[in-house]
Motif scaffolding. Structure first.
Motif, PDB file in Angstrom:
ATOM      1  N   PRO A  40     -30.570 -10.056  -6.709  1.00  0.00           N
ATOM      2  CA  PRO A  40     -29.696  -8.891  -6.582  1.00  0.00           C
ATOM      3  C   PRO A  40     -29.224  -8.715  -5.148  1.00  0.00           C
ATOM      4  O   PRO A  40     -29.959  -9.020  -4.193  1.00  0.00           O
ATOM      5  CB  PRO A  40     -30.595  -7.726  -7.017  1.00  0.00           C
ATOM      6  CG  PRO A  40     -31.653  -8.342  -7.868  1.00  0.00           C
ATOM      7  CD  PRO A  40     -31.885  -9.713  -7.280  1.00  0.00           C
TER       8      PRO A  40
ATOM      9  N   ALA B 196     -27.429  -8.093 -12.200  1.00  0.00           N
ATOM     10  CA  ALA B 196     -28.724  -7.571 -11.769  1.00  0.00           C
ATOM     11  C   ALA B 196     -28.780  -6.066 -12.002  1.00  0.00           C
ATOM     12  O   ALA B 196     -27.768  -5.367 -11.936  1.00  0.00           O
ATOM     13  CB  ALA B 196     -28.947  -7.876 -10.295  1.00  0.00           C
TER      14      ALA B 196
ATOM     15  N   HIS C 119     -26.747  -1.103 -13.644  1.00  0.00           N
ATOM     16  CA  HIS C 119     -26.354  -2.017 -12.572  1.00  0.00           C
ATOM     17  C   HIS C 119     -25.773  -1.260 -11.379  1.00  0.00           C
ATOM     18  O   HIS C 119     -25.553  -0.054 -11.438  1.00  0.00           O
ATOM     19  CB  HIS C 119     -25.301  -3.006 -13.082  1.00  0.00           C
ATOM     20  CG  HIS C 119     -25.689  -3.726 -14.325  1.00  0.00           C
ATOM     21  ND1 HIS C 119     -26.588  -4.773 -14.341  1.00  0.00           N
ATOM     22  CD2 HIS C 119     -25.298  -3.542 -15.613  1.00  0.00           C
ATOM     23  CE1 HIS C 119     -26.736  -5.210 -15.577  1.00  0.00           C
ATOM     24  NE2 HIS C 119     -25.965  -4.477 -16.368  1.00  0.00           N
TER      25      HIS C 119
ATOM     26  N   THR D  65     -32.679  -9.861 -12.787  1.00  0.00           N
ATOM     27  CA  THR D  65     -31.649 -10.541 -12.021  1.00  0.00           C
ATOM     28  C   THR D  65     -30.511 -10.954 -12.946  1.00  0.00           C
ATOM     29  O   THR D  65     -30.686 -11.064 -14.169  1.00  0.00           O
ATOM     30  CB  THR D  65     -32.212 -11.781 -11.327  1.00  0.00           C
ATOM     31  OG1 THR D  65     -32.750 -12.665 -12.326  1.00  0.00           O
ATOM     32  CG2 THR D  65     -33.310 -11.408 -10.351  1.00  0.00           C
TER      33      THR D  65
END
Length: 371
Positions: free
Chosen positions: A160, A257, A295, A319
């Motif tokens: 991320p 991610a 997200h 991820t």
């Protein structure tokens, strides 16, 4: 690097969700500000860009509400990344970091308002070995030092943005970088020929495959899927997502991610609970086994009709490309598929729904062929 000043900057945000075939809501965040009036075919053709060669001293386009100096500094960051053969994903991470640290402004020492001896675009500190004051105030030098630290992080392209930025910066506010990812992607797309939609090196950029992450941080959720039922068709006007058909057991990947917020069995028949550990039918209501992920940019994705209990738990950080479950036929379903939806601004109601296909095209991660 210790705590530093935080300069605010307005960032466009959005939310995405994936909902059950029996209903739900969807919306798409278009990073480049385009509408969704283009055909899916034309959008797919422009989905993946190339970095090209950027001249920071040349004429630069406007991006969002950023000023000329901010755009110039972003162009310097991209240019240095190109010189170092850093993939476009790295440019997005670097620009998002600079947005958080300095609002893309080459800050001098601000006296009493300064955070220790932090300087420049990335608030690097001479006392922490980043270089001399004069060096750090050179945007090219500062960008190069950022990239050098970033490239030393194992598997940085799969991590991320927040994790990578924090590993480089050691900020007291490690979660603050994520909110700048959409604007950073917009900057890369505008300045570098839609490179935010690409995956690969500077010579051979292309669209993403499942598990591969584009510069914007997105990936294809289901490998080899075919869209068998689209978003709000004439036949199914309340179908608020796209059905990605694939064989049972096909892995479902996190599209970006984020943090898992929902893992649930949603299925009922004639008002009574119905097991998600068996095939559903047209008579069963609900999403079956499904997952929601929050997200960057307040985007939410939802993945429905999984074959068994998903491979993640609530609160888990995932991820982009991580396997979160497997294609199935649970809930309101007549064949194996993953129902995929998109939502903006945390609004998972029907009012916020738009087609995930153009959204994913714009991220360089097309969902698949359409029947």
């Amino acid at each position: 690097m210790s705590a530093r000043r935080r300069l605010g900057i307005l960032v466009a945000v959005g939310v995405i969700g994936l909902f059950a075939c029996c209903g739900g809501t969807a919306a798409a965040f278009f990073i480049d500000g385009s509408d969704n009036s283009q055909s899916n075919a034309s959008m797919a053709s422009m989905a993946c860009g190339g970095g090209g060669t950027l001249n920071p001293s040349g004429k630069l386009p406007e991006v969002d509400s950023l000023g000329d100096a901010q755009i110039h500094n972003a162009a310097v960051i991209i240019s240095v990344g190109q010189q170092l053969n850093v993939p476009p994903r790295g440019w997005v991470i670097a620009i998002a970091t600079a947005l958080q640290e300095s609002a893309l402004t080459n800050l001098p020492n601000l006296g009493a308002a300064n955070d220790h001896d932090s300087l420049g675009l990335f608030q690097q500190r001479p006392s922490q070995g980043w270089g001399t004051r004069q060096q750090i105030l050179d945007p090219s030098y500062a960008a190069r030092k950022f990239y050098e630290k970033m490239l030393a992080i194992p598997n940085w392209q799969q991590l991320p943005l927040t994790v990578v930025a924090q590993d480089v910066q050691r900020s007291a506010y490690p979660n603050a970088y994520a909110k700048h990812e959409p604007l950073a992607t917009a900057v890369v797309n505008q300045l570098a020929n839609n490179a935010g939609r690409a995956v690969g090196n500077l010579v051979n950029e292309r669209c993403a495959q499942p598990g591969e992450v584009t510069a914007s941080g997105w990936t294809v959720p289901v490998k080899g899927a075919t869209i068998t039922s689209g978003f709000r068709t004439a036949e199914r006007p309340t179908h608020n997502g796209d059905d990605l058909a694939a064989p049972k057991g096909t892995p479902i990947h996190a599209a970006a991610a984020g943090v898992v917020t929902v893992v649930r069995c949603q299925a009922s028949l004639n008002g009574e609970p119905y097991s998600c550990d068996q095939d559903g039918s047209i008579s069963v209501q609900g999403c079956g086994w499904y997952v929601e992920i929050l997200h960057a940019g307040n985007i939410i994705t939802r993945y429905c009709h999984q074959i068994r209990h998903p491979n993640v738990v609530v609160g888990q950080q995932v991820t982009a490309g991580q396997v979160i479950g497997w294609v199935g036929d649970s809930g309101n379903s007549t064949g194996p598929h993953c129902h995929f939806e998109v939502h903006l601004n945390g609004d998972n109601s029907a009012a916020g729904a738009v087609d995930p296909v153009p959204f994913m095209n714009r991220q360089g991660a097309p969902l698949g062929a359409q029947q």
